[in-house]
Design an enzyme around this catalytic site. Sequence first.
Site, PDB file in Angstrom:
ATOM      1  CG  HIS A 102      -2.068  -1.048   1.108  1.00 39.66           C
ATOM      2  ND1 HIS A 102      -2.587  -1.680   2.211  1.00 39.66           N
ATOM      3  CD2 HIS A 102      -2.698  -1.628  -0.163  1.00 39.66           C
ATOM      4  CE1 HIS A 102      -3.494  -2.538   1.792  1.00 39.66           C
ATOM      5  NE2 HIS A 102      -3.567  -2.373   0.487  1.00 39.66           N
ATOM      6  CD  GLU A 128      -0.534  -0.019   4.438  1.00 39.05           C
ATOM      7  OE1 GLU A 128       0.179  -1.415   4.283  1.00 39.05           O
ATOM      8  OE2 GLU A 128      -1.683  -0.070   4.687  1.00 39.05           O
ATOM      9  CG  HIS A 135      -0.221  -4.675   4.917  1.00 43.75           C
ATOM     10  ND1 HIS A 135      -0.778  -4.161   3.737  1.00 43.75           N
ATOM     11  CD2 HIS A 135       0.017  -5.919   4.482  1.00 43.75           C
ATOM     12  CE1 HIS A 135      -0.660  -4.906   2.684  1.00 43.75           C
ATOM     13  NE2 HIS A 135      -0.427  -6.238   3.204  1.00 43.75           N
ATOM     14  CE1 TYR A 158     -14.010 -14.703   1.900  1.00 43.21           C
ATOM     15  CE2 TYR A 158     -14.792 -12.682   2.368  1.00 43.21           C
ATOM     16  CZ  TYR A 158     -14.717 -13.975   2.830  1.00 43.21           C
ATOM     17  OH  TYR A 158     -15.865 -14.521   3.488  1.00 43.21           O
ATOM     18  CD  GLU A 161      -2.494  -4.283   8.733  1.00 46.50           C
ATOM     19  OE1 GLU A 161      -2.102  -3.079   8.688  1.00 46.50           O
ATOM     20  OE2 GLU A 161      -3.347  -4.773   7.893  1.00 46.50           O
TER      21      GLU A 161
END
Length: 425
Positions: free
Chosen positions: A178, A181, A332, A374, A393
């Site tokens: 991302h 990030e 992430h 998903y 994360e």
Amino acid sequence: MNYLFPGDQGTEVEYLQLALQRAGYPTKVDGIFGRETCGSLHSFLKTEGACVADREAWQKLIPYLKGYVHHEIVAGDTLDKIAKKYQTTPQAIFTANPLIDPQNLQVEAVLEVPLGFPLVPENVHYSYPLLMYIVEGLLVRYPFLIAGTIGRSVMRKNIPYLKIGNGEKEVCYSASYHANESITTPVLLKFAEEYCNAYSTVLRGESTGEFPAAELYQNFSLYLIPMVNPDGVDLVNGILKTGDFYRQAVRIAADFPTIPFPNGWKANIDGVDLNLQFPAGWEEARQIKYAQGYTKPAPRDYVGRAPLTEPESQAIYNFTREHDFLLVIAYHTQGEVIYWKYLDYEPERSAEIAKYFGRVSGYAVEQTPPESAYAGYKDWFIQEYDRPGYTIEVGLGENPLPMSQFGEIYRANQPIMLGGMTQLL
């Protein structure tokens, strides 16, 4: 690097300040080209007049981002003398130049001399150019390190990987799927530097402390992919701010005015969320995200027209299929949480290893929330290979997280990255 002038602000100014600081000219790294930065630049260049970081200035500064210089040996040189000149160590020079005879340096031969500071910075925003400088510098400092490319981005940037070790057991850690990030990129790079430095002490016959570098190097091939989404990272961090791709991103963002631009951008430069691109419940992910309003290219949460339409997701998918990874970690931000399951899949030892990661990091161990359950990379890996896969994360707060959190993030995740191998011994 672009020309910079007093009054400029942003990531490239941070790089200017970092280079000046490393060169020995005290400069606060705040991303603002002010009086102090101008004074340090004048002192570094030994010039007066216009204060500008132009092409000539960057040529002199970039070695302090790559972390090494070339040195032509002259009569009377020794490794000690060369090390003193560049404020480094003879051991670092010999590690970077393993074929030399330290007792018989050849006049006019050229050495690659690592400069005397850790290469991976902890106080600047990351970008694709900085990533490539660091990769080059690591390869110079540690010739046993291997680098390659998993594929290309939408903008045709090569997406690099690093490989440490020559063991049969393969493990892969990846980061910056991302765009906002990118603090996860230096997590992998700093671990690579720490691991390589520890292994270089093994080669010199010295102790590595608590880092079991020799055993890991012999048993594992560790693959690190520090920046899966280089175009998006450059957009968020202000490196990409002109041209057709930038204008395309502005048009996409205009349809989603509640998402801050560019800080809220997670997608690749075509507006597709790369962690919603994998063939593991992609149709379910599409249903969820469409219901949330992400039915077309967007700064975040658009799944694409089909699985694996984007070159970045194709690249890591194909790279994974070409290898035999026993475990993967996808990094992430944010939440300080470890996600370890996909649906009812529970690969052997995956829960045990997840609990270990939680203990050594202090992070929570949880199942992925339904709205994000998903089409992620670790979802597909678990489904495809029935082996441990984790989404981690890091950090707390609103993305993009400030670099001031990096030290705490790295302290929590260094034992996870180490454990991703030691737990498989």
